[in-house]
Design an enzyme around this catalytic site. Structure first.
Site, PDB file in Angstrom:
ATOM      1  CB  THR A  40      60.376  27.760  10.650  1.00 34.74           C
ATOM      2  OG1 THR A  40      59.463  28.344  11.809  1.00 34.74           O
ATOM      3  CG2 THR A  40      61.506  29.136  10.389  1.00 34.74           C
ATOM      4  CG  ASP A  66      53.476  24.369  17.372  1.00 34.41           C
ATOM      5  OD1 ASP A  66      52.426  24.657  16.934  1.00 34.41           O
ATOM      6  OD2 ASP A  66      54.570  24.928  17.315  1.00 34.41           O
TER       7      ASP A  66
HETATM    8  P1  ADP Z   1      59.425  25.007  12.846  1.00 27.69           P
HETATM    9  O1  ADP Z   1      58.478  26.072  12.530  1.00 27.69           O
HETATM   10  O2  ADP Z   1      60.046  24.491  11.589  1.00 27.69           O
HETATM   11  O3  ADP Z   1      58.812  23.852  13.599  1.00 27.69           O
HETATM   12  P2  ADP Z   1      60.933  25.401  14.993  1.00 27.69           P
HETATM   13  O4  ADP Z   1      61.464  26.862  15.320  1.00 27.69           O
HETATM   14  O5  ADP Z   1      60.078  25.040  15.900  1.00 27.69           O
HETATM   15  O6  ADP Z   1      60.620  25.670  13.508  1.00 27.69           O
HETATM   16  O7  ADP Z   1      62.274  24.523  14.913  1.00 27.69           O
HETATM   17  C1  ADP Z   1      62.446  23.317  14.615  1.00 27.69           C
HETATM   18  C2  ADP Z   1      63.751  22.715  14.388  1.00 27.69           C
HETATM   19  O8  ADP Z   1      64.482  23.110  15.562  1.00 27.69           O
HETATM   20  C3  ADP Z   1      63.880  21.358  14.117  1.00 27.69           C
HETATM   21  O9  ADP Z   1      64.900  20.960  13.264  1.00 27.69           O
HETATM   22  C4  ADP Z   1      64.169  20.801  15.367  1.00 27.69           C
HETATM   23  O10 ADP Z   1      64.911  19.360  14.948  1.00 27.69           O
HETATM   24  C5  ADP Z   1      65.049  21.755  15.932  1.00 27.69           C
HETATM   25  N1  ADP Z   1      65.096  21.467  17.265  1.00 27.69           N
HETATM   26  C6  ADP Z   1      64.137  21.836  18.345  1.00 27.69           C
HETATM   27  N2  ADP Z   1      64.514  21.593  19.543  1.00 27.69           N
HETATM   28  C7  ADP Z   1      66.015  21.134  19.372  1.00 27.69           C
HETATM   29  C8  ADP Z   1      66.995  20.975  20.326  1.00 27.69           C
HETATM   30  N3  ADP Z   1      66.757  21.027  21.567  1.00 27.69           N
HETATM   31  N4  ADP Z   1      68.186  20.919  19.972  1.00 27.69           N
HETATM   32  C9  ADP Z   1      68.335  20.752  18.554  1.00 27.69           C
HETATM   33  N5  ADP Z   1      67.643  21.084  17.690  1.00 27.69           N
HETATM   34  C10 ADP Z   1      66.265  21.302  18.305  1.00 27.69           C
HETATM   35 MG    MG Z   2      58.466  23.644  15.625  1.00 25.49          MG
END
Ligand code: ADP
Ligand code: MG
Length: 548
Positions: free
Chosen positions: A96, A392
């Site tokens: 994403t 993942d």
């Molecule tokens: P992607 O497909 O890009 O991995 P995600 O929906 O998994 O998308 O979201 C990833 C984003 O969410 C990253 O920028 C990560 O740092 C952030 N993230 C994940 N968990 C947390 C959290 N608990 N608090 C803040 N940001 C988070």
């Molecule tokens: Mg992710």
């Protein structure tokens, strides 16, 4: 119109769009895709409901799942979908992010195009910014992690699992993912390699997520082929066949032309004879377990059972390969070619009841680096969601073990890069400087979207974040706390991601954005001939709408 003498002599009526019109059209399409997945970013991302032409529904907030399912027509939009797939293959995470970043890079580029900055200059500036970003991640932002530091590896796993939505037993899933990857890790030439393909995922609904377990060995989603077969085989010698143990029905029908009962009998005897030969071949090899990719005739099963051999049929090819790796067996095609050297070894093969069904456990394998995660959960929908999250987690843990570097999550890395790239921009000079600044601005879409998806005021959050990353008390680890939208140290919250995911997301985003920017001519080639022209063709372009 951007320069360029026409080099194609086109037939009258060929659809063509040139110069700014072409660029604007492509950018619009790509941005539409990025906007569609933006609201799914992060732990508070919303879900999308996908409905296919058959009316089947998938609910997910996984970027790559969405993009794989959506029927995209526009060629530029398709390029963005490809980015998500590449990112998924290489890192298993950050899809994403890559798509949203690409969309934002294009949006910022559009502003520069309006200011008469040439696309080539923008592309060059983006590449310079990317190179500097990689350097910053390596030298300033990355945090070293030792390959055997279980608590830190667990943090990485939990961040990945947590951003897939919330389900119970998160901690347990994180621990299982870390343990599984550690079991398959090996040292090769001074490097640690963690091949997650050795890890088998098996799902069985019924029970709760809490019942998910790690099994040392291979678990097959299959029961033994005959109730008279032993339930347990110790000191197993395993034969793997990718063919069937049956006589093809079509062969029989083609050959026989029965005129009398005695002929019928002789035919049946013949058939029985060949079944016996199959079983004799298995026995001669010394195997006490046989696993086939195709079917096994009931008569053969009967004879195998009589000989005390445990047999499993209709096993997936990928599972057969995992079994081969785990037990050291060689996959054989013809049962008559089976030799003792082809057999694999395991301490035990056992049929066990899991939920309402039976499964085959192959444990104590010759190769200790083969494990199965048996995923449990109330419904099929739950086990599927857990499977995606575990996939993942396995990938991010293996990246961390292999590279030994993580970055702070929650937008911290992106904001820090943005602050530092803005300082770097003037050193680039020329008009490329504007592109480096645009790149910096584009990065801020990540914390922005995270805050927005959490229901917070994104402007306030961003202002807070920027100031936390500047000045004498700057802290590169400050990101968005999803609990309150405030700027918080992500290493304290243990929100960390592999540096590989960050690096690859930036690279893929820049690659696709600059590729789209460089296009200044869209020509619909003739359909037909070698299989149908460009995907979507001009027809699809109208659908996304012309921007200006
Ligand atoms: P992607 O497909 O890009 O991995 P995600 O929906 O998994 O998308 O979201 C990833 C984003 O969410 C990253 O920028 C990560 O740092 C952030 N993230 C994940 N968990 C947390 C959290 N608990 N608090 C803040 N940001 C988070
Ligand atoms: Mg992710």
């Amino acid at each position: 119109m951007l320069q360029g003498t026409p080099i194609f002599i086109l037939k009258e009526g060929t659809e063509r769009e040139q110069g700014k019109g072409a660029a604007a059209n492509n950018i619009q399409a790509a941005r539409a895709i990025a906007d569609a997945v933006r609201s799914t970013l992060g732990p508070r991302g919303m879900d999308k409901m996908l409905v296919d032409s058959m009316g089947d529904v998938t609910i997910t907030n996984d970027g790559v799942t969405i993009l794989k399912e959506v029927d995209v027509e526009h060629p530029a939009a398709k390029m963005l979908v490809e980015v998500a797939k590449t990112q998924d293959q290489q890192c298993g995470d950050g899809t994403t992010t890559a798509v949203v970043l690409a969309g934002e890079l294009l949006k910022r580029a559009e502003n520069l195009l309006e200011q008469q900055v040439h696309p080539t200059v923008i592309a060059r500036g983006y590449h310079q910014a990317l190179e500097e970003a990689h350097r910053l991640i390596e030298k300033e932002i990355g945090i070293p992690v030792k390959f055997d530091s279980v608590p830190e590896l667990t943090d990485v796993a939990l961040t990945a699992i947590g951003s897939k939505g919330s389900f119970g037993a998160r901690n347990k899933l994180g621990e299982i993912a870390v343990e599984a990857v550690r079991r398959v890790t090996e040292e090769r030439g001074g490097k640690h390699i963690a091949d997650v393909d050795l890890i088998k995922l098996e799902k069985r609904h019924g029970g709760t997520i809490e019942d998910t377990e790690l099994i040392q060995g291979i678990v097959l989603d299959k029961e033994r082929g005959h109730t008279r077969m032993p339930l347990v085989v110790k000191d197993a010698k395993i034969a793997l066949l990718n063919s069937a143990l049956e006589v093809k029905k079509t062969e029989i029908e083609g050959k026989i032309n029965i005129k009398s009962p005695s002929q019928m009998q002789s035919f049946l005897d013949q058939e029985d004879q060949s079944f016996r030969q199959m079983v004799d071949a298995v026995k001669a090899s010394g195997a006490n377990v046989v696993v086939t990719q195709k079917g096994i005739d009931d008569v053969v099963l009967h004879y195998l059972a009589k000989s005390g051999i445990y047999a499993v049929k209709q096993v997936k090819e990928s599972d057969l390969q995992k079994l081969a790796k785990a037990t050291g067996a060689k996959i054989v095609t013809g049962v008559r070619e089976l030799t003792p050297a082809d057999l694999g070894q395991a301490a035990q093969v056992e049929q066990k009841k899991v939920g309402d069904e039976h499964m085959t456990y192959v444990t104590g394998c010759a190769n200790p680096r083969s494990v199965t995660i048996l995923i449990r959960g109330g419904t099929e929908h739950v086990t599927q969601e857990v499977e995606r999250a575990i996939q993942d987690a396995l990938k991010v843990v293996s990246s961390t073990i292999e590279d030994g570097v993580v970055c702070p999550g929650g937008g911290a890395t992106e904001v820090d890069l943005a602050v530092k790239l803005r300082k770097f921009a003037p050193t680039v000079g020329g008009r490329e400087q504007l592109a480096v600044e645009a790149f910096a601005q584009a990065l801020e879409v990540i914390p922005w979207a995270l805050a927005e998806n959490g229901g917070y005021d994104a402007i306030n959050t961003l202002i807070e974040l920027r100031s936390a990353h500047e000045g004498p008390r700057a802290n590169k680890n400050i990101g968005v706390n999803m609990a309150d939208g405030k700027a918080t140290d992500m290493t304290v919250l243990k929100i960390v991601e592999p540096a590989r995911v960050k690096r690859q997301a930036l690279s893929s985003a820049v690659e696709v954005a600059t590729m789209i920017l460089r296009i200044d001519d869209i020509i619909a080639s003739k359909k037909g001939g070698g299989g149908g022209g460009p995907p979507g063709g001009m027809g699809g372009m109208g659908g996304m709408g012309h921007g200006h």
